[in-house]
Scaffold this motif. Structure first.
Motif, PDB file in Angstrom:
ATOM      1  N   ASP A  74       0.999  -1.217   0.002  1.00  0.00           N
ATOM      2  CA  ASP A  74      -0.048   0.058  -0.133  1.00  0.00           C
ATOM      3  C   ASP A  74       0.867   1.237  -0.202  1.00  0.00           C
ATOM      4  O   ASP A  74       0.722   2.260  -0.675  1.00  0.00           O
ATOM      5  N   ARG A  75       1.893   1.295   0.820  1.00  0.00           N
ATOM      6  CA  ARG A  75       2.723   2.405   1.011  1.00  0.00           C
ATOM      7  C   ARG A  75       3.618   2.716  -0.363  1.00  0.00           C
ATOM      8  O   ARG A  75       3.588   3.791  -0.782  1.00  0.00           O
ATOM      9  N   ARG A  76       3.830   1.639  -1.000  1.00  0.00           N
ATOM     10  CA  ARG A  76       4.867   1.784  -2.259  1.00  0.00           C
ATOM     11  C   ARG A  76       3.617   2.178  -3.174  1.00  0.00           C
ATOM     12  O   ARG A  76       4.067   3.154  -4.119  1.00  0.00           O
ATOM     13  N   ILE A  77       2.665   1.717  -3.485  1.00  0.00           N
ATOM     14  CA  ILE A  77       1.490   2.308  -4.289  1.00  0.00           C
ATOM     15  C   ILE A  77       1.175   3.745  -4.180  1.00  0.00           C
ATOM     16  O   ILE A  77       1.107   4.491  -5.040  1.00  0.00           O
ATOM     17  N   LEU A  96       2.221   0.060 -12.451  1.00  0.00           N
ATOM     18  CA  LEU A  96       2.401   0.207 -10.824  1.00  0.00           C
ATOM     19  C   LEU A  96       2.330  -1.130 -10.443  1.00  0.00           C
ATOM     20  O   LEU A  96       3.155  -1.494  -9.427  1.00  0.00           O
ATOM     21  N   ALA A  97       1.429  -2.195 -10.928  1.00  0.00           N
ATOM     22  CA  ALA A  97       1.561  -3.375 -10.631  1.00  0.00           C
ATOM     23  C   ALA A  97       2.944  -4.179 -10.677  1.00  0.00           C
ATOM     24  O   ALA A  97       3.460  -4.791  -9.649  1.00  0.00           O
ATOM     25  N   LYS A 128      -6.123  -3.035  -4.628  1.00  0.00           N
ATOM     26  CA  LYS A 128      -5.610  -2.427  -3.471  1.00  0.00           C
ATOM     27  C   LYS A 128      -5.947  -0.710  -3.651  1.00  0.00           C
ATOM     28  O   LYS A 128      -6.016  -0.128  -2.999  1.00  0.00           O
ATOM     29  N   VAL A 129      -5.778  -0.349  -5.037  1.00  0.00           N
ATOM     30  CA  VAL A 129      -5.762   1.158  -5.483  1.00  0.00           C
ATOM     31  C   VAL A 129      -7.329   1.609  -5.182  1.00  0.00           C
ATOM     32  O   VAL A 129      -7.574   2.582  -4.260  1.00  0.00           O
ATOM     33  N   THR A 177      -1.741  -7.282 -11.800  1.00  0.00           N
ATOM     34  CA  THR A 177      -2.769  -6.062 -12.253  1.00  0.00           C
ATOM     35  C   THR A 177      -3.849  -6.029 -11.179  1.00  0.00           C
ATOM     36  O   THR A 177      -4.403  -5.006 -10.934  1.00  0.00           O
ATOM     37  N   SER A 178      -4.621  -7.376 -11.450  1.00  0.00           N
ATOM     38  CA  SER A 178      -5.935  -7.235 -10.818  1.00  0.00           C
ATOM     39  C   SER A 178      -5.841  -6.931  -9.294  1.00  0.00           C
ATOM     40  O   SER A 178      -6.502  -6.336  -8.777  1.00  0.00           O
TER      41      SER A 178
END
Length: 152
Positions: free
Chosen positions: A7-10, A25-26, A39-40, A33-34
């Protein structure tokens, strides 16, 4: 919502470039990707991600005058304070407003075309607010640090 390392990295990556594709991003986070998309979406649903946007260059957009205005109110009557807050929120030239402790009650970041436009802001708007007792202005000479990612 408790944030994990992914989460933090995203969040860090989206703050730096919100136009990154979900696939990129994934891949950078090491997820499918899913799973990344879920998460996003969870971060958006939890309002940790409030919105996406573009940072503009104010000077290139014709707004080369920037000031920080420190505002003191005459009294803290709840109705007068609310009127002031609503009036500030309607002003597009006030791009940020903070209620703070200390000498000033509010600090406004104001963007204008030039000094003439700023003077019109002061005389035509700010000093007409019944709750405003006084204001002190600091003209911004140059930006040193802005648009910094929030450390997560």
């Amino acid at each position: 919502m408790k944030l994990d390392s992914k989460d933090r990295r995203i969040l860090d990556m989206l703050q730096r470039d919100s136009t990154i594709s979900n696939a990129e991003l994934a891949n950078a986070v090491g997820m499918s990707t899913s799973a990344c998309w879920r998460k996003v979406r969870a971060l958006e649903d939890a309002k940790i991600i409030e919105r996406y946007g573009a940072y503009l260059n104010p000077a290139k957009a014709g707004l080369s005058f920037q000031a920080i205005v420190h505002v003191q109110l005459t009294r803290h009557d709840p109705d007068k304070v609310e009127d002031f807050i609503q009036a500030v929120n309607r002003r597009p030239d006030v791009v940020e407003c903070f209620a703070t402790t200390g000498q000033a009650d509010y600090h406004l970041r104001v963007l204008c075309r030039d000094l003439v436009a700023f003077n019109a802001f002061l005389e035509g708007f700010l000093f007409k607010q019944t709750a405003v007792e006084s204001a002190q202005t600091n003209v911004v000479l140059r930006d040193i640090k802005k648009h910094s990612p929030i450390p997560v």
